[in-house]
Design a protein around this motif. Structure first.
Motif, PDB file in Angstrom:
ATOM      1  N   HIS A  98      51.392  49.703  10.427  1.00  0.00           N
ATOM      2  CA  HIS A  98      51.519  50.049   9.000  1.00  0.00           C
ATOM      3  C   HIS A  98      50.542  49.232   8.164  1.00  0.00           C
ATOM      4  CE1 HIS A  98      55.148  52.236   9.919  1.00  0.00           C
ATOM      5  NE2 HIS A  98      55.647  51.181  10.508  1.00  0.00           N
ATOM      6  N   PRO A  99      49.857  49.865   7.238  1.00  0.00           N
ATOM      7  CA  PRO A  99      49.021  49.087   6.333  1.00  0.00           C
ATOM      8  C   PRO A  99      49.905  48.174   5.485  1.00  0.00           C
ATOM      9  CG  PRO A  99      48.942  51.434   5.768  1.00  0.00           C
ATOM     10  CD  PRO A  99      49.851  51.294   6.938  1.00  0.00           C
TER      11      PRO A  99
ATOM     12  N   HIS B 195      46.360  56.535   9.395  1.00  0.00           N
ATOM     13  CA  HIS B 195      47.753  56.127   9.553  1.00  0.00           C
ATOM     14  C   HIS B 195      48.679  56.997   8.703  1.00  0.00           C
ATOM     15  CE1 HIS B 195      51.171  53.497  10.279  1.00  0.00           C
ATOM     16  NE2 HIS B 195      51.462  53.685   8.994  1.00  0.00           N
TER      17      HIS B 195
ATOM     18  N   CYS C  92      52.398  58.800   9.427  1.00  0.00           N
ATOM     19  CA  CYS C  92      53.529  57.925   9.105  1.00  0.00           C
ATOM     20  C   CYS C  92      54.227  58.366   7.818  1.00  0.00           C
ATOM     21  CB  CYS C  92      53.079  56.468   8.989  1.00  0.00           C
ATOM     22  SG  CYS C  92      54.449  55.363   8.614  1.00  0.00           S
TER      23      CYS C  92
ATOM     24  N   CYS D 292      55.029  55.315   5.248  1.00  0.00           N
ATOM     25  CA  CYS D 292      53.929  54.863   4.409  1.00  0.00           C
ATOM     26  C   CYS D 292      53.543  55.935   3.390  1.00  0.00           C
ATOM     27  CB  CYS D 292      52.736  54.455   5.266  1.00  0.00           C
ATOM     28  SG  CYS D 292      53.046  52.913   6.133  1.00  0.00           S
TER      29      CYS D 292
HETATM   30 ZN   LIG Z   1      53.291  53.369   8.287  1.00  0.00          ZN
END
Ligand SMILES: [Zn+2]
Length: 260
Positions: free
Chosen positions: A5-6, A30, A34, A37
């Motif tokens: 995850h960023p 990502h 995701c 996120c």
């Molecule tokens: Zn994420």
């Protein structure tokens, strides 16, 4: 890499369009897979949008923006000084650096806003967690005290029965004379406003000792209290009376329940 995850700061910067190159590509890759996120990004965008909409009215964001712009202008000013007597350029002096600096200034202001928002959000999350922890700790302490009382070998159990036709219900007191600890569990009629049910330890010698007010839920069921009472009081009986809200030092109202 993309399954990581960023960090929130990267999402903030991404939402502002201030993330570039490889970092931006990684975040985009990502985000495509995701949901968490993506949801966070939507929240960040929502916060940003509401900030932009309210930027004119609300002081901190606008002030931060203004101060940043002013500082950048001050720092950039010497570089564009026009020599005395020199011919004025076609464009007014400074226009080139305004064009150069304006996007950076806006980005800086936006980043400042994001940090300001993040800090406020973090501060409020920390405060909520702290409050939750205090509540849970108090509940844990209460449950622990009740179970210690219930398991102590010298704790006695006394049944309380309705003391008047107008007050149906019954209950039980666990009392530990050595510890000066007591808990009531039972059912009582719902309380009228401005009234309270007060529990009393009636000692073998002397006047009734106030043992606290019952916590009454709307249905009147499952009330209990864990008051602080003097240790070493040999009891003769326990009683509940109806009293003014807040309780009284000596019983004045009608008997609701009693037991010995
Ligand atoms: Zn994420």
């Amino acid at each position: 890499m993309t399954d990581q995850h960023p960090i929130e700061e990267q999402l903030d910067l991404y939402a502002l369009g201030a993330l570039e190159g490889e970092e931006r590509r990684q975040v985009e890759l990502h985000l495509a897979t995701c949901a968490d996120c993506t949801r966070t990004l939507a929240e960040v965008r929502g916060v940003l949008a509401s900030l932009v909409l309210s930027a004119e009215q609300k002081a901190p964001a606008a002030r931060v923006k203004q101060q940043l712009l002013q500082r950048i202008q001050e720092e950039a000013a010497p570089a564009i000084a026009v020599k005395p007597g020199a011919a004025l350029p076609h464009r007014p002096a400074g226009s080139w650096w305004i064009r150069l600096w304006a996007p950076a200034a806006v980005a800086l202001a936006a980043i400042a806003i994001v940090f300001w928002v993040s800090n406020r959000r973090l501060a409020s999350e920390v405060e909520t967690l702290r409050q939750n922890q205090l509540v849970q700790q108090a509940e844990l302490d209460r449950v622990r005290a009740i179970s210690e009382l219930a398991m102590a070998p010298d704790t006695v159990s006394v049944s309380l029965a309705s003391a008047a036709a107008g007050f149906p219900g019954h209950g039980r007191v666990l009392y530990n004379e050595r510890r000066g600890a007591l808990v009531y569990a039972g059912s009582v009629p719902p309380l009228a406003s401005g009234k309270a049910y007060e529990l009393w330890v009636v000692p073998q010698v002397g006047n009734p000792i106030p043992a606290g007010l019952l916590n009454v839920n709307p249905s009147g069921a499952g009330s209990d209290i864990l008051p602080r009472i003097p240790a070493g009081v040999a009891f003769k009986a326990f009683a509940i009376t109806l009293e003014p809200a807040g309780g009284v030092p000596a019983p004045t109202g009608p008997f609701v329940q009693s037991g010995a």
